[in-house]
Design a protein around this motif. Structure first.
Motif, PDB file in Angstrom:
ATOM      1  N   ARG A  68     -87.220  -9.185 -25.310  1.00 30.28           N
ATOM      2  CA  ARG A  68     -86.149  -8.250 -24.976  1.00 30.28           C
ATOM      3  C   ARG A  68     -84.793  -8.791 -25.410  1.00 30.28           C
ATOM      4  NH1 ARG A  68     -82.826  -6.818 -20.490  1.00 30.28           N
ATOM      5  NH2 ARG A  68     -82.514  -4.573 -20.448  1.00 30.28           N
ATOM      6  N   GLN A  69     -84.550 -10.075 -25.215  1.00 31.91           N
ATOM      7  CA  GLN A  69     -83.284 -10.664 -25.644  1.00 31.91           C
ATOM      8  C   GLN A  69     -83.129 -10.596 -27.159  1.00 31.91           C
ATOM      9  OE1 GLN A  69     -83.198 -14.605 -24.073  1.00 31.91           O
ATOM     10  NE2 GLN A  69     -82.348 -13.978 -22.095  1.00 31.91           N
ATOM     11  N   ARG A  70     -84.188 -10.868 -27.883  1.00 28.74           N
ATOM     12  CA  ARG A  70     -84.120 -10.809 -29.344  1.00 28.74           C
ATOM     13  C   ARG A  70     -83.918  -9.374 -29.823  1.00 28.74           C
ATOM     14  NH1 ARG A  70     -88.591 -15.196 -31.468  1.00 28.74           N
ATOM     15  NH2 ARG A  70     -87.735 -16.932 -30.264  1.00 28.74           N
ATOM     16  N   TYR A  71     -84.578  -8.426 -29.145  1.00 30.92           N
ATOM     17  CA  TYR A  71     -84.423  -7.020 -29.513  1.00 30.92           C
ATOM     18  C   TYR A  71     -82.980  -6.577 -29.303  1.00 30.92           C
ATOM     19  CZ  TYR A  71     -85.031  -1.973 -29.439  1.00 30.92           C
ATOM     20  OH  TYR A  71     -84.921  -0.627 -29.687  1.00 30.92           O
ATOM     21  N   LYS A  72     -82.414  -6.927 -28.155  1.00 25.80           N
ATOM     22  CA  LYS A  72     -81.039  -6.541 -27.868  1.00 25.80           C
ATOM     23  C   LYS A  72     -80.056  -7.246 -28.804  1.00 25.80           C
ATOM     24  CE  LYS A  72     -79.631  -6.222 -23.655  1.00 25.80           C
ATOM     25  NZ  LYS A  72     -79.350  -6.541 -22.244  1.00 25.80           N
ATOM     26  N   PHE A  73     -80.329  -8.504 -29.144  1.00 31.74           N
ATOM     27  CA  PHE A  73     -79.431  -9.256 -30.026  1.00 31.74           C
ATOM     28  C   PHE A  73     -79.425  -8.660 -31.426  1.00 31.74           C
ATOM     29  CE2 PHE A  73     -78.441 -12.770 -32.914  1.00 31.74           C
ATOM     30  CZ  PHE A  73     -77.239 -13.195 -32.375  1.00 31.74           C
ATOM     31  N   ASN A  74     -80.574  -8.228 -31.905  1.00 33.35           N
ATOM     32  CA  ASN A  74     -80.659  -7.680 -33.261  1.00 33.35           C
ATOM     33  C   ASN A  74     -80.102  -6.267 -33.367  1.00 33.35           C
ATOM     34  OD1 ASN A  74     -81.797  -9.958 -34.384  1.00 33.35           O
ATOM     35  ND2 ASN A  74     -83.879  -9.300 -33.927  1.00 33.35           N
ATOM     36  N   ARG A  75     -79.849  -5.593 -32.267  1.00 33.49           N
ATOM     37  CA  ARG A  75     -79.335  -4.226 -32.281  1.00 33.49           C
ATOM     38  C   ARG A  75     -77.937  -4.150 -31.677  1.00 33.49           C
ATOM     39  NH1 ARG A  75     -84.156  -4.502 -33.270  1.00 33.49           N
ATOM     40  NH2 ARG A  75     -85.477  -2.904 -34.113  1.00 33.49           N
ATOM     41  N   ARG A  76     -77.107  -5.128 -32.026  1.00 36.90           N
ATOM     42  CA  ARG A  76     -75.729  -5.117 -31.558  1.00 36.90           C
ATOM     43  C   ARG A  76     -74.903  -4.140 -32.376  1.00 36.90           C
ATOM     44  NH1 ARG A  76     -74.316 -11.159 -32.393  1.00 36.90           N
ATOM     45  NH2 ARG A  76     -75.718 -10.719 -34.102  1.00 36.90           N
ATOM     46  N   THR A  77     -73.910  -3.587 -31.729  1.00 38.14           N
ATOM     47  CA  THR A  77     -72.976  -2.705 -32.416  1.00 38.14           C
ATOM     48  C   THR A  77     -71.672  -3.476 -32.646  1.00 38.14           C
ATOM     49  OG1 THR A  77     -72.079  -1.856 -30.346  1.00 38.14           O
ATOM     50  CG2 THR A  77     -73.983  -0.695 -31.275  1.00 38.14           C
ATOM     51  N   PRO A  78     -70.787  -2.973 -33.483  1.00 35.16           N
ATOM     52  CA  PRO A  78     -69.498  -3.661 -33.655  1.00 35.16           C
ATOM     53  C   PRO A  78     -68.711  -3.777 -32.356  1.00 35.16           C
ATOM     54  CG  PRO A  78     -69.828  -2.112 -35.439  1.00 35.16           C
ATOM     55  CD  PRO A  78     -70.936  -1.897 -34.459  1.00 35.16           C
ATOM     56  N   TYR A  79     -68.888  -2.839 -31.441  1.00 37.62           N
ATOM     57  CA  TYR A  79     -68.185  -2.900 -30.167  1.00 37.62           C
ATOM     58  C   TYR A  79     -68.682  -4.067 -29.315  1.00 37.62           C
ATOM     59  CZ  TYR A  79     -66.508   1.718 -31.400  1.00 37.62           C
ATOM     60  OH  TYR A  79     -65.922   2.748 -32.044  1.00 37.62           O
ATOM     61  N   ASP A  80     -69.928  -4.463 -29.491  1.00 39.80           N
ATOM     62  CA  ASP A  80     -70.466  -5.586 -28.716  1.00 39.80           C
ATOM     63  C   ASP A  80     -69.820  -6.909 -29.113  1.00 39.80           C
ATOM     64  OD1 ASP A  80     -72.203  -3.945 -27.320  1.00 39.80           O
ATOM     65  OD2 ASP A  80     -73.815  -4.193 -28.791  1.00 39.80           O
ATOM     66  N   PHE A  81     -69.374  -7.025 -30.356  1.00 44.20           N
ATOM     67  CA  PHE A  81     -68.750  -8.271 -30.784  1.00 44.20           C
ATOM     68  C   PHE A  81     -67.400  -8.487 -30.100  1.00 44.20           C
ATOM     69  CE2 PHE A  81     -71.458  -7.383 -34.551  1.00 44.20           C
ATOM     70  CZ  PHE A  81     -72.237  -8.521 -34.475  1.00 44.20           C
ATOM     71  N   TYR A  82     -66.710  -7.380 -29.788  1.00 46.32           N
ATOM     72  CA  TYR A  82     -65.375  -7.479 -29.201  1.00 46.32           C
ATOM     73  C   TYR A  82     -65.348  -6.971 -27.766  1.00 46.32           C
ATOM     74  CZ  TYR A  82     -64.427  -7.895 -34.137  1.00 46.32           C
ATOM     75  OH  TYR A  82     -64.454  -8.294 -35.438  1.00 46.32           O
ATOM     76  N   ALA A  83     -66.471  -7.041 -27.069  1.00 44.02           N
ATOM     77  CA  ALA A  83     -66.564  -6.472 -25.734  1.00 44.02           C
ATOM     78  C   ALA A  83     -65.646  -7.178 -24.743  1.00 44.02           C
ATOM     79  CB  ALA A  83     -68.005  -6.525 -25.236  1.00 44.02           C
ATOM     80  N   HIS A  84     -65.442  -8.471 -24.892  1.00 44.55           N
ATOM     81  CA  HIS A  84     -64.621  -9.216 -23.935  1.00 44.55           C
ATOM     82  C   HIS A  84     -63.312  -9.704 -24.571  1.00 44.55           C
ATOM     83  CE1 HIS A  84     -67.779  -9.201 -20.967  1.00 44.55           C
ATOM     84  NE2 HIS A  84     -68.635  -9.536 -21.914  1.00 44.55           N
ATOM     85  N   SER A  85     -62.824  -9.002 -25.556  1.00 42.82           N
ATOM     86  CA  SER A  85     -61.632  -9.474 -26.254  1.00 42.82           C
ATOM     87  C   SER A  85     -60.368  -9.351 -25.409  1.00 42.82           C
ATOM     88  CB  SER A  85     -61.449  -8.721 -27.567  1.00 42.82           C
ATOM     89  OG  SER A  85     -61.257  -7.346 -27.298  1.00 42.82           O
ATOM     90  N   GLY A  86     -60.324  -8.464 -24.466  1.00 46.89           N
ATOM     91  CA  GLY A  86     -59.131  -8.287 -23.658  1.00 46.89           C
ATOM     92  C   GLY A  86     -59.190  -8.971 -22.313  1.00 46.89           C
TER      93      GLY A  86
END
Length: 97
Positions: A68-86
């Protein structure tokens, strides 16, 4: 493996045993300890099967979590990369101080 419907030629001698006669099996001697040994072996077998089942469940949970972790990691969106930027929590990281 082939099953023979006819007996071999050397097996032609058959004994007539009446149905009320004792069977020619060796008698098992029952001691007082055999009952306790039977219970102990049953208990050991039961504990063994339960522990094997729990091990299989634990292995399944671990493998499922990894998949499940690998599945979720491979299906990241661009928003997931900057989810905690603020977030205000890690402000001093990356300021060059």
């Amino acid at each position: 493996m082939m099953f023979r419907s006819k007996p071999r030629t050397e097996d032609t001698t058959t004994e007539e045993i009446p149905t009320t006669a004792a069977l020619p099996f060796p008698s098992l001697e029952r001691n007082g300890n055999n009952g306790e040994e039977d219970q102990e072996t049953t208990l050991i077998k039961t504990v063994g099967w339960i522990s094997a089942g729990l091990g299989a469940v634990a292995l399944g949970l671990f493998v499922g979590r990894e998949l499940r972790q690998r599945y979720k990691f491979n299906r990241r969106t661009p928003y997931d990369f900057y989810a905690h930027s603020g977030d205000e929590q890690d402000v001093d990281a990356g300021l060059g101080i």
